[in-house]
Design a protein around this motif. Structure first.
Motif, PDB file in Angstrom:
ATOM      1  N   ALA A 178       0.831  -1.213   0.000  1.00 48.47           N
ATOM      2  CA  ALA A 178       0.000   0.000   0.000  1.00 48.47           C
ATOM      3  C   ALA A 178       0.864   1.262   0.000  1.00 48.47           C
ATOM      4  CB  ALA A 178      -0.894  -0.011   1.234  1.00 48.47           C
ATOM      5  N   PRO A 179       0.430   2.318  -0.627  1.00 48.00           N
ATOM      6  CA  PRO A 179      -0.816   2.467  -1.383  1.00 48.00           C
ATOM      7  C   PRO A 179      -0.672   2.100  -2.856  1.00 48.00           C
ATOM      8  CG  PRO A 179       0.223   4.602  -1.161  1.00 48.00           C
ATOM      9  CD  PRO A 179       1.135   3.623  -0.500  1.00 48.00           C
ATOM     10  N   TYR A 182      -3.010  -3.263  -3.448  1.00 50.60           N
ATOM     11  CA  TYR A 182      -3.621  -3.939  -2.299  1.00 50.60           C
ATOM     12  C   TYR A 182      -3.865  -5.413  -2.640  1.00 50.60           C
ATOM     13  CZ  TYR A 182      -4.331   0.772  -0.551  1.00 50.60           C
ATOM     14  OH  TYR A 182      -4.128   2.057  -0.111  1.00 50.60           O
ATOM     15  N   PRO A 247      -8.035  -1.398  -0.138  1.00 49.10           N
ATOM     16  CA  PRO A 247      -8.257   0.045  -0.062  1.00 49.10           C
ATOM     17  C   PRO A 247      -9.339   0.296   0.990  1.00 49.10           C
ATOM     18  CG  PRO A 247      -8.461  -0.744  -2.326  1.00 49.10           C
ATOM     19  CD  PRO A 247      -8.355  -1.942  -1.457  1.00 49.10           C
ATOM     20  N   GLU A 248      -9.428   1.516   1.498  1.00 51.23           N
ATOM     21  CA  GLU A 248     -10.433   1.778   2.544  1.00 51.23           C
ATOM     22  C   GLU A 248     -11.830   1.415   2.041  1.00 51.23           C
ATOM     23  OE1 GLU A 248     -10.883   5.832   3.866  1.00 51.23           O
ATOM     24  OE2 GLU A 248     -11.260   5.158   5.916  1.00 51.23           O
ATOM     25  N   ALA A 249     -12.095   1.710   0.762  1.00 50.31           N
ATOM     26  CA  ALA A 249     -13.305   1.240   0.069  1.00 50.31           C
ATOM     27  C   ALA A 249     -14.603   1.634   0.750  1.00 50.31           C
ATOM     28  CB  ALA A 249     -13.241  -0.285  -0.116  1.00 50.31           C
ATOM     29  N   SER A 250     -14.583   2.776   1.439  1.00 52.35           N
ATOM     30  CA  SER A 250     -15.781   3.192   2.171  1.00 52.35           C
ATOM     31  C   SER A 250     -16.856   3.761   1.263  1.00 52.35           C
ATOM     32  CB  SER A 250     -15.401   4.206   3.241  1.00 52.35           C
ATOM     33  OG  SER A 250     -14.679   5.269   2.646  1.00 52.35           O
ATOM     34  N   ASN A 251     -16.554   3.872  -0.030  1.00 46.71           N
ATOM     35  CA  ASN A 251     -17.598   4.287  -0.977  1.00 46.71           C
ATOM     36  C   ASN A 251     -17.571   3.390  -2.221  1.00 46.71           C
ATOM     37  OD1 ASN A 251     -15.132   5.246  -1.715  1.00 46.71           O
ATOM     38  ND2 ASN A 251     -15.804   7.303  -2.260  1.00 46.71           N
ATOM     39  N   TYR A 252     -17.141   2.161  -2.045  1.00 46.99           N
ATOM     40  CA  TYR A 252     -17.018   1.254  -3.183  1.00 46.99           C
ATOM     41  C   TYR A 252     -18.338   0.547  -3.501  1.00 46.99           C
ATOM     42  CZ  TYR A 252     -11.944   1.244  -3.954  1.00 46.99           C
ATOM     43  OH  TYR A 252     -10.664   1.576  -4.285  1.00 46.99           O
ATOM     44  N   SER A 259     -12.838  -1.346 -11.485  1.00 43.05           N
ATOM     45  CA  SER A 259     -11.861  -0.327 -11.900  1.00 43.05           C
ATOM     46  C   SER A 259     -10.571  -0.422 -11.085  1.00 43.05           C
ATOM     47  CB  SER A 259     -12.467   1.074 -11.810  1.00 43.05           C
ATOM     48  OG  SER A 259     -12.814   1.375 -10.483  1.00 43.05           O
ATOM     49  N   THR A 260     -10.683  -0.738  -9.787  1.00 45.25           N
ATOM     50  CA  THR A 260      -9.480  -0.830  -8.957  1.00 45.25           C
ATOM     51  C   THR A 260      -8.601  -1.991  -9.427  1.00 45.25           C
ATOM     52  OG1 THR A 260     -10.800   0.010  -7.137  1.00 45.25           O
ATOM     53  CG2 THR A 260      -8.674  -0.899  -6.544  1.00 45.25           C
ATOM     54  N   LYS A 265      -4.521  -1.711  -9.120  1.00 42.42           N
ATOM     55  CA  LYS A 265      -4.372  -1.236  -7.746  1.00 42.42           C
ATOM     56  C   LYS A 265      -4.744  -2.330  -6.753  1.00 42.42           C
ATOM     57  CE  LYS A 265      -3.174   3.194  -7.793  1.00 42.42           C
ATOM     58  NZ  LYS A 265      -2.139   3.748  -6.907  1.00 42.42           N
ATOM     59  N   ILE A 415     -15.000   0.875   8.952  1.00 42.28           N
ATOM     60  CA  ILE A 415     -14.736   2.310   8.797  1.00 42.28           C
ATOM     61  C   ILE A 415     -14.879   3.038  10.137  1.00 42.28           C
ATOM     62  CG2 ILE A 415     -15.367   4.412   7.516  1.00 42.28           C
ATOM     63  CD1 ILE A 415     -14.254   2.073   5.770  1.00 42.28           C
TER      64      ILE A 415
ATOM     65  N   GLN B 129      -9.383   8.287  -4.205  1.00 45.93           N
ATOM     66  CA  GLN B 129      -8.296   7.996  -3.267  1.00 45.93           C
ATOM     67  C   GLN B 129      -7.106   7.316  -3.942  1.00 45.93           C
ATOM     68  OE1 GLN B 129      -9.253   5.270  -0.119  1.00 45.93           O
ATOM     69  NE2 GLN B 129      -7.554   5.913   1.143  1.00 45.93           N
ATOM     70  N   GLU B 130      -7.400   6.408  -4.876  1.00 44.40           N
ATOM     71  CA  GLU B 130      -6.309   5.609  -5.448  1.00 44.40           C
ATOM     72  C   GLU B 130      -5.610   6.308  -6.613  1.00 44.40           C
ATOM     73  OE1 GLU B 130      -9.222   3.676  -4.545  1.00 44.40           O
ATOM     74  OE2 GLU B 130      -8.052   3.440  -2.723  1.00 44.40           O
ATOM     75  N   TYR B 131      -6.384   6.949  -7.488  1.00 43.93           N
ATOM     76  CA  TYR B 131      -5.727   7.552  -8.656  1.00 43.93           C
ATOM     77  C   TYR B 131      -6.251   8.946  -8.990  1.00 43.93           C
ATOM     78  CZ  TYR B 131      -9.377   4.233  -9.973  1.00 43.93           C
ATOM     79  OH  TYR B 131     -10.498   3.465  -9.982  1.00 43.93           O
ATOM     80  N   ARG B 146       0.162   9.532   2.726  1.00 40.06           N
ATOM     81  CA  ARG B 146      -0.875   8.567   2.325  1.00 40.06           C
ATOM     82  C   ARG B 146      -2.038   9.344   1.723  1.00 40.06           C
ATOM     83  NH1 ARG B 146      -0.269   3.406   4.165  1.00 40.06           N
ATOM     84  NH2 ARG B 146      -2.413   2.889   3.713  1.00 40.06           N
ATOM     85  N   PRO B 147      -2.688   8.780   0.716  1.00 42.72           N
ATOM     86  CA  PRO B 147      -3.786   9.527   0.080  1.00 42.72           C
ATOM     87  C   PRO B 147      -4.989   9.711   1.014  1.00 42.72           C
ATOM     88  CG  PRO B 147      -3.670   7.289  -0.780  1.00 42.72           C
ATOM     89  CD  PRO B 147      -2.475   7.470   0.091  1.00 42.72           C
ATOM     90  N   ASN B 149      -9.027   9.823   1.576  1.00 42.36           N
ATOM     91  CA  ASN B 149     -10.261   9.325   0.969  1.00 42.36           C
ATOM     92  C   ASN B 149     -11.314  10.424   1.077  1.00 42.36           C
ATOM     93  OD1 ASN B 149     -12.261   7.763  -0.084  1.00 42.36           O
ATOM     94  ND2 ASN B 149     -12.187   6.171   1.482  1.00 42.36           N
ATOM     95  N   GLY B 152     -14.923   9.239   0.636  1.00 44.60           N
ATOM     96  CA  GLY B 152     -15.278   8.063   1.434  1.00 44.60           C
ATOM     97  C   GLY B 152     -14.878   8.180   2.886  1.00 44.60           C
ATOM     98  N   LEU B 154     -15.123   9.557   6.746  1.00 42.69           N
ATOM     99  CA  LEU B 154     -16.201  10.059   7.615  1.00 42.69           C
ATOM    100  C   LEU B 154     -16.071  11.559   7.867  1.00 42.69           C
ATOM    101  CD1 LEU B 154     -16.545   7.257  10.316  1.00 42.69           C
ATOM    102  CD2 LEU B 154     -18.247   7.970   8.652  1.00 42.69           C
ATOM    103  N   PRO B 241     -20.121   8.034   3.408  1.00 43.32           N
ATOM    104  CA  PRO B 241     -20.032   6.742   4.085  1.00 43.32           C
ATOM    105  C   PRO B 241     -20.754   6.773   5.428  1.00 43.32           C
ATOM    106  CG  PRO B 241     -18.031   8.006   4.426  1.00 43.32           C
ATOM    107  CD  PRO B 241     -18.889   8.817   3.510  1.00 43.32           C
ATOM    108  N   LEU B 242     -21.346   5.658   5.766  1.00 46.14           N
ATOM    109  CA  LEU B 242     -22.079   5.531   7.020  1.00 46.14           C
ATOM    110  C   LEU B 242     -23.047   6.685   7.239  1.00 46.14           C
ATOM    111  CD1 LEU B 242     -19.231   4.121   9.191  1.00 46.14           C
ATOM    112  CD2 LEU B 242     -21.527   3.174   9.149  1.00 46.14           C
TER     113      LEU B 242
END
Lengths: 439, 297
Positions: A178-179, A182, A247-252, A259-260, A265, A415, B129-131, B146-147, B149, B152, B154, B241-242
Motif C-alpha cells: 500500500a498504497p 492492495y 483500499p479503505e473502500a468506504s464508498n465502493y 476499476s481498482t 491497484k 470504517i 483515493q487511489e488515482y 498517504r492519500p 479518501n 469516502g 467520515l 459513508p455511514l
C-alpha cells in the motif's frame, strides 16, 4: 379592466381542469389489458442483448400478431420503473430481472402463477421461486459470487490460490504494497457490493439471518442468537482483518471492484459473474490472460450467494400473451446469442446448456474455457438468499437486503471501528424493528 | 354577454392553461405526496390504505430523520456560505476593468451550465483515493504520505460534497452580485473618496450596504435549492459513508426506493416541505422582497 375575484378565477380554472382531465381518468379506470400487446421491462440493456430482443420480438409479432414493446431502465432503475408502472395502473406484462427483486412483487400478490411454463421448460427445482404454493419466476440465467486473482502476481511471490480463510488473509497480506497495490478488496459501504460480500461470507461461515419456527410456521430473526451470533461476529472480525489489506473502500460499489482491479491497484477482487473479466479484456489486455477465477474461500460451507434472473409475469396484465412470448423466446434459435451478450457473465440456468457445444461456440468462451470449467465445477453450491434460512421462501429478506444492511454492518465495523458484537446486535434490532413496521 | 363577463372569460381563458400546467406539475404532486404521507403504501402494491399519522410517528421516532435534518442544515449552511463568499470575491474581481474581462466573465458561468452528472464524475475522478489528481499532487509535493479518501472518509465526505456544490453553484451568486455591483451609483464612491475613504472603507460603507439585499436574496435562493439538493450528493456519495452525507432528500429517496415504502418517503418529503415553508415564511416576515431587487439607491 374589470378585476376578477380569486374565487371566480379558481372556480373557472378548476372547471376547465375537470373538463380536460375527466375523460382521461375515466378511460384509464376502464382500461383492460390489450391482448395484442406485451410490455416487457428488461434489466439487461447490453446493445447485443437488445439486438436479440428486437429479432425475437419481430418474429413473435409475425407469428402471433402480438406486439412487444421493450423498456430498458437498467439495473439501478428497474425496481423504480416497475413500481411506477404499477402505481399508474398500467403494470407491464413481463419483467426480466433477479428473482430476489421479483420477490418484492410476489409478496404484494403482483406475480402470476407460472407453474405451467416452469414445468414445460424443465426448470430445475433448486432454481424455482415458490410463493403461496405457486411458481412465480421462470429462471433463464444465473450469476455466482466468486473471486478473481492475478496469477502472475501470485506466481511471482510463490503463492497458492487461497482455499481457506487463513490462506486468503495470508495471500492478501503478501500481495499488499500500500498504497501502490492492495491484496484484496473489501468494500465497506452501504452498497450492493458490500452487502453481497458479507452475505456470501456469512453463507461461507453458515451464518443465518433467520430461523424457521416450525411451530409458528414463520421465520424469526436469529442473527444475534447463540452460535449463530458467534459465527456472525467471527465473519465480521475476519473481514475486518482482511480489510487491512484492502483500499479503505468506504464508498465502493460494483464499478470500483472492477476499476481498482483493472487499474492494477488490487491483486485480487471479486464480482457477481464475469463482467470483471469483460472489463479487463476491454481496458487492460496486459493482465487479461493472468486474470483467473477462484471461489471465495470456505469456512464451514462452500455455499455462495446465487443470483437467479428470469421472466416474471404480472398478474393484472395480458398474462396469456406474456406466457406465449416467454415460451417463444426460450425456444427461439437466437436465444443462444442472448446468452452470449456478455459471455460467461450471465450464464444459462440450465447446466446442459452451459455444457452444450452451441453455448461454447463463442470466441471469448473458447478462449476462456478455464472460466467455463470453473463455473461448471462451482455449479450447485450457490443458494438464493430467500432460501438460505430454510426450505420455505423467506419473505423478510428485503428488510435487510434491499437497503444494504449488510453493507452498513461492514462499514460500521471497518470504517467506524464499531465492535462486531455491537454491529450484529444493531443489525438484528434493525430487522426486528422493520418487521414490526411492515406488520 | 356583457363586456365585463367577456373580459372575465378572456382573462380566465388566457391564464387557465398556465395555471393548469402549474397545478399539474407542481400542486397536484405536492397534494398527492401529502395525501400519500397518511397512507400505508408499498412501492409494489397497487392499493394504499389510510394509516393516519402512523408514517409521521414512525419517522419521528427514527433517529435517522433527525440526523438527516441536521446534515441538511450543515450542508446548506456550508454550501451557501462558500457560494456567497466565492460569488462576492469573484464579482468584486470581475467588476474591475481589465483586458479580456468579457471572456473571463463568460468562463465564470461555465460550471453553472454543466449537468450535475458531469460535475459529479469529474470530482469523483479528481478526488479519487487511489488515482485522483488531487491526491497525486498532494503526494508528489510531499504534503501527504498517504492519500486522503475525500469522498469516502467520515470526516471529509461532507466537506467534499459542500466544496463540489460551491464550485458548481458559486457562479450563480457571482452573476447576481456582479449585476448589483454594476448598478451601484458611481457618485457614491466619488463622495466617499472625497471624504477621505480608502478602498476598504469604500467596501464597508458603500459596496456592502448596497449589496446587502442581494446577498440576502442569493442566500435565500441558494439555501432553498441546497436544502433540496439531491443529485450532486447522490451521485458523489449516495449518502455515505455511514450516512455521513445523508441529507433529508437522500433519506426520503432511500425510504422510497431502497426500502420501497412510499408512505414513509412521502412523510419525509412533507417534513422537508414544512421546514422550507417555515424558512420562507420567516424570510418574508422579516424582510421586504420588493426592496431587495431595488437598484440605484
Amino acid at each position: 379592466m374589470t378585476e376578477m375575484t380569486r374565487r371566480t378565477f379558481v372556480q373557472l380554472t378548476a372547471a376547465a381542469g375537470v373538463a380536460l382531465g375527466a375523460p382521461a381518468v375515466a378511460r384509464r379506470a376502464h382500461a383492460a389489458p390489450d391482448k395484442n400487446r406485451v410490455l416487457f421491462v428488461s434489466e439487461e440493456s447490453n446493445p447485443k442483448a437488445i439486438a436479440v430482443y428486437e429479432k425475437i420480438n419481430a418474429d413473435f409479432e409475425k407469428e402471433t400478431g402480438i406486439k412487444v414493446t421493450m423498456e430498458y431502465p437498467g439495473f439501478a432503475n428497474i425496481a423504480k420503473r416497475v413500481a411506477t408502472l404499477i402505481a399508474a395502473g398500467t403494470p407491464p406484462e413481463i419483467v426480466w430481472y433477479g428473482a430476489g427483486q421479483a420477490m418484492n412483487l410476489a409478496l404484494e400478490d403482483q406475480l402470476a402463477d407460472v407453474g405451467d411454463l416452469v414445468k414445460a421448460l424443465g426448470i430445475q427445482d433448486n432454481q424455482r421461486m415458490i410463493y403461496k404454493g405457486a411458481d412465480r419466476s421462470i429462471p433463464t440465467s444465473q450469476q455466482f459470487v466468486y473471486g478473481w486473482y492475478r496469477a502472475d502476481l501470485l506466481k511471482e511471490k510463490s503463492l497458492q490460490v487461497p482455499k481457506s480463510w487463513e490462506d486468503y488473509l495470508a495471500v492478501a497480506k503478501a500481495l499488499t504494497d500500500a498504497p501502490k497495490i492492495y491484496g484484496c478488496i473489501v468494500p465497506s459501504a452501504e452498497t450492493g457490493a458490500s452487502t453481497l460480500l458479507l452475505e456470501t461470507m456469512f453463507m461461507k461461515n453458515n451464518v443465518h439471518w433467520f430461523d424457521w419456527n416450525a411451530g409458528k410456521k414463520q421465520y424469526e430473526v436469529a442473527l444475534d442468537r447463540g452460535d449463530n451470533k458467534k459465527r456472525a461476529i467471527e465473519t465480521l472480525d475476519y473481514l475486518n482483518e482482511l480489510h487491512k489489506f484492502s483500499p479503505e473502500a468506504s464508498n465502493y460499489n460494483w464499478g470500483e471492484l472492477m476499476s481498482t482491479y483493472v487499474a492494477e491497484k488490487a491483486a485480487t477482487s471479486w464480482y457477481v459473474g464475469a463482467r470483471l473479466l469483460e472489463q479487463v479484456n476491454a481496458n487492460n489486455a496486459r493482465i487479461a490472460d493472468a486474470t483467473m477465477p477462484f471461489e471465495l474461500p470456505k469456512k464451514l460451507t462452500e455455499h455462495y450467494y446465487l443470483s437467479i434472473q428470469g421472466f416474471h409475469i404480472l398478474d393484472k396484465s395480458n398474462v396469456e400473451g406474456a406466457k406465449k412470448y416467454v415460451r417463444f423466446f426460450m425456444q427461439h434459435p437466437d436465444v443462444i446469442s442472448w446468452y452470449h451478450a456478455v459471455p460467461l457473465h450471465i450464464i444459462p440456468a440450465s447446466r446442459d446448456m452451459l455444457r452444450s457445444p452451441k453455448y461454447q461456440d463463442h470466441p471469448v468462451i473458447q478462449k476462456r474455457m478455464d472460466v467455463l470449467k470453473f463455473l461448471d465445477a462451482s455449479w450447485g453450491k450457490g443458494v438464493p438468499l430467500y432460501y438460505w434460512d430454510g426450505k420455505e421462501l423467506n419473505p423478510h429478506i428485503g428488510l435487510y437486503h434491499n437497503e444494504n444492511l449488510a453493507g452498513l454492518m461492514l462499514a460500521m465495523r471497518n470504517i467506524k471501528g464499531t465492535k462486531s458484537d455491537a454491529v450484529v446486535d444493531f443489525a438484528a434490532d434493525q430487522v426486528r424493528k422493520k418487521m414490526r413496521r411492515t406488520g | 354577454m356583457s363586456t365585463r363577463n367577456e373580459q372575465r372569460l378572456w382573462i380566465a381563458g388566457t391564464t387557465a392553461p398556465a395555471i393548469l400546467f402549474l397545478a399539474l406539475v407542481a400542486y397536484v404532486p405536492i397534494g398527492y405526496a401529502v395525501v400519500l404521507s397518511f397512507m400505508k403504501k408499498g412501492a409494489f402494491a397497487s392499493t394504499a390504505t389510510f394509516s393516519g399519522l402512523r408514517n409521521y410517528y414512525l419517522i419521528v421516532e427514527e433517529p435517522d430523520l433527525w440526523s438527516a435534518l441536521w446534515r441538511s442544515v450543515v450542508f446548506t449552511l456550508g454550501a451557501v456560505v462558500l457560494q456567497v463568499t466565492f460569488g462576492l470575491v469573484a464579482a468584486l474581481l470581475l467588476n474591475r476593468a481589465f483586458r479580456g474581462r468579457t471572456i473571463v466573465r463568460s468562463f465564470f458561468i461555465l460550471p453553472y451550465l454543466l449537468p450535475a452528472i458531469v460535475v459529479a464524475l469529474v470530482f469523483q475522478w479528481l478526488l479519487n483515493q487511489e488515482y485522483g489528481v488531487v491526491n497525486q499532487i498532494l503526494m508528489e509535493s510531499g504534503v501527504l504520505t498517504r492519500p486522503i479518501n475525500f469522498l469516502g472518509g467520515l470526516g471529509t465526505a461532507m466537506w467534499s460534497v459542500i466544496a463540489t456544490s460551491a464550485w458548481q453553484y458559486g457562479s450563480f451568486a457571482t452573476l447576481l452580485i456582479l449585476a448589483r455591483l454594476q448598478a451601484i451609483n458611481p457618485k457614491l464612491y466619488e463622495a466617499a473618496k472625497v471624504s477621505g475613504a480608502g478602498p476598504l472603507r469604500c467596501f464597508w460603507d458603500v459596496t456592502l450596504p448596497n449589496l446587502r439585499t442581494t446577498l440576502v436574496l442569493v442566500a435565500l435562493l441558494r439555501g432553498i435549492w441546497m436544502f433540496n439538493k439531491f443529485d450532486t450528493i447522490w451521485l458523489l456519495t449516495r449518502g455515505g459513508p455511514l450516512k455521513a452525507t445523508e441529507t433529508l432528500p437522500v433519506y426520503a429517496y432511500r425510504l422510497g426506493f431502497e426500502e420501497f415504502d412510499f408512505g414513509m418517503a412521502a412523510a419525509a418529503c412533507t417534513v422537508m416541505f414544512v421546514v422550507l415553508l417555515a424558512g420562507a415564511s420567516l424570510y418574508f416576515k422579516f424582510s421586504d422582497p420588493t426592496r431587495e431587487v431595488e437598484v440605484g439607491r
